[in-house]
Design an enzyme around this catalytic site. Structure first.
Site, short mmCIF file in Angstrom:
data_model
loop_
_atom_site.label_atom_id
_atom_site.label_comp_id
_atom_site.label_asym_id
_atom_site.label_seq_id
_atom_site.Cartn_x
_atom_site.Cartn_y
_atom_site.Cartn_z
N ARG A 1 0.82 -1.22 0.00
CA ARG A 1 0.00 0.00 0.00
C ARG A 1 0.86 1.27 0.00
O ARG A 1 0.43 2.30 -0.53
CB ARG A 1 -0.94 -0.01 1.22
CG ARG A 1 -2.01 1.09 1.18
CD ARG A 1 -2.92 1.01 2.39
NE ARG A 1 -4.04 1.92 2.30
CZ ARG A 1 -4.39 2.76 3.26
NH1 ARG A 1 -3.72 2.80 4.40
NH2 ARG A 1 -5.42 3.57 3.10
N ILE B 1 -7.11 7.84 -0.68
CA ILE B 1 -6.97 6.39 -0.84
C ILE B 1 -7.85 5.79 0.26
O ILE B 1 -7.75 6.17 1.42
CB ILE B 1 -5.51 5.93 -0.72
CG1 ILE B 1 -5.38 4.41 -0.91
CG2 ILE B 1 -4.86 6.38 0.58
CD1 ILE B 1 -3.92 3.92 -0.97
N SER B 2 -8.74 4.90 -0.12
CA SER B 2 -9.72 4.38 0.83
C SER B 2 -9.07 3.57 1.95
O SER B 2 -7.99 3.00 1.78
CB SER B 2 -10.76 3.50 0.11
OG SER B 2 -11.58 4.28 -0.71
N GLN B 3 -9.78 3.50 3.05
CA GLN B 3 -9.40 2.64 4.17
C GLN B 3 -9.35 1.19 3.68
O GLN B 3 -10.25 0.74 2.96
CB GLN B 3 -10.47 2.80 5.26
CG GLN B 3 -10.26 1.96 6.49
CD GLN B 3 -11.42 2.12 7.47
OE1 GLN B 3 -12.32 2.94 7.24
NE2 GLN B 3 -11.40 1.36 8.53
#
Length: 218
Positions: A40, A66-68
């Protein structure tokens, strides 16, 4: 700046992240493995490197995030993808979610409306790992009619209502996962196309996404 090395420490933090989202209720081992396989920190500025594996969203510029990881896993699990399916993603953002889908061996068509983000991911070296990943600059509300129909559609921004054009780019039997709501909290929906004009809706948990906007932004 970004860094593209993957140390033992980062791999260890990634394993802890996978364990944490498993404890939160993600049960699809293929999805968990995909999250575990993807560094990530590649998708973030080096300023976030030390916290890249915390289960939370981070800014990526242009008012986007950026999503969880839990949210990425949750949406991906609901989508129930199978290898070699054709999947449309609305909202490329950092390309993290797109790479998770590509890791699951589906053909991913992903649209981004923010020109700066689109140009960034176009030059992203990690994407060369996934020949099954295609990037497009355009309006997510329009979808990609040229490449339709799709087995699955994933929307990664909050839609005030279900976009009609996207519904009709699904195959019969295809599914769309989308957060719907115009305020701070949205309800996650899974919509299955049952026939030419028949759609089944299932309702799931509440989330908070950045809004889905119409048109291209240069």
């Amino acid at each position: 700046m970004r860094r593209y090395d993957d140390t033992y420490k980062q791999k260890g933090l990634r394993k802890q992240l996978v364990d944490s989202i498993r404890q939160k209720g993600i049960t699809d081992e293929n999805v968990l493995q995909a999250i575990g396989n993807i560094p990530r920190h590649y998708f973030l500025d080096t300023a976030f490197e030390g916290i890249a594996y915390e289960d939370r969203a981070f800014p990526i510029g242009e008012g986007q995030t950026i999503s969880q990881p839990y949210t990425v896993a949750y949406q991906t699990q609901l989508l129930e993808v199978r290898p070699y399916e054709k999947v449309l993603e609305i909202g490329t953002g950092s390309a993290y979610q797109a790479c998770v889908l590509a890791e699951l061996k589906v053909s991913v068509y992903t649209i981004e409306r923010q020109k700066k983000l689109f140009e960034t991911v176009k030059e992203f070296p990690f994407k060369t790992k996934y020949p099954n990943l295609r990037f497009f600059y355009g309006d997510g509300y329009e979808g990609l009619p040229t490449y339709a129909p799709f087995d699955k559609i994933l929307v990664t921004a909050a839609a005030p209502q279900i976009p009609e054009k996207l519904l009709h780019q699904l195959k019969i039997g295809g599914k769309m996962v989308i957060p719907v709501g115009s305020h701070d909290i949205q309800r996650m929906l899974r919509i299955t196309r049952m026939g030419e004009t028949e759609f089944d809706q299932e309702f799931f948990d509440n989330f908070s996404f950045v809004p889905m906007l119409a048109g291209k932004k240069g």
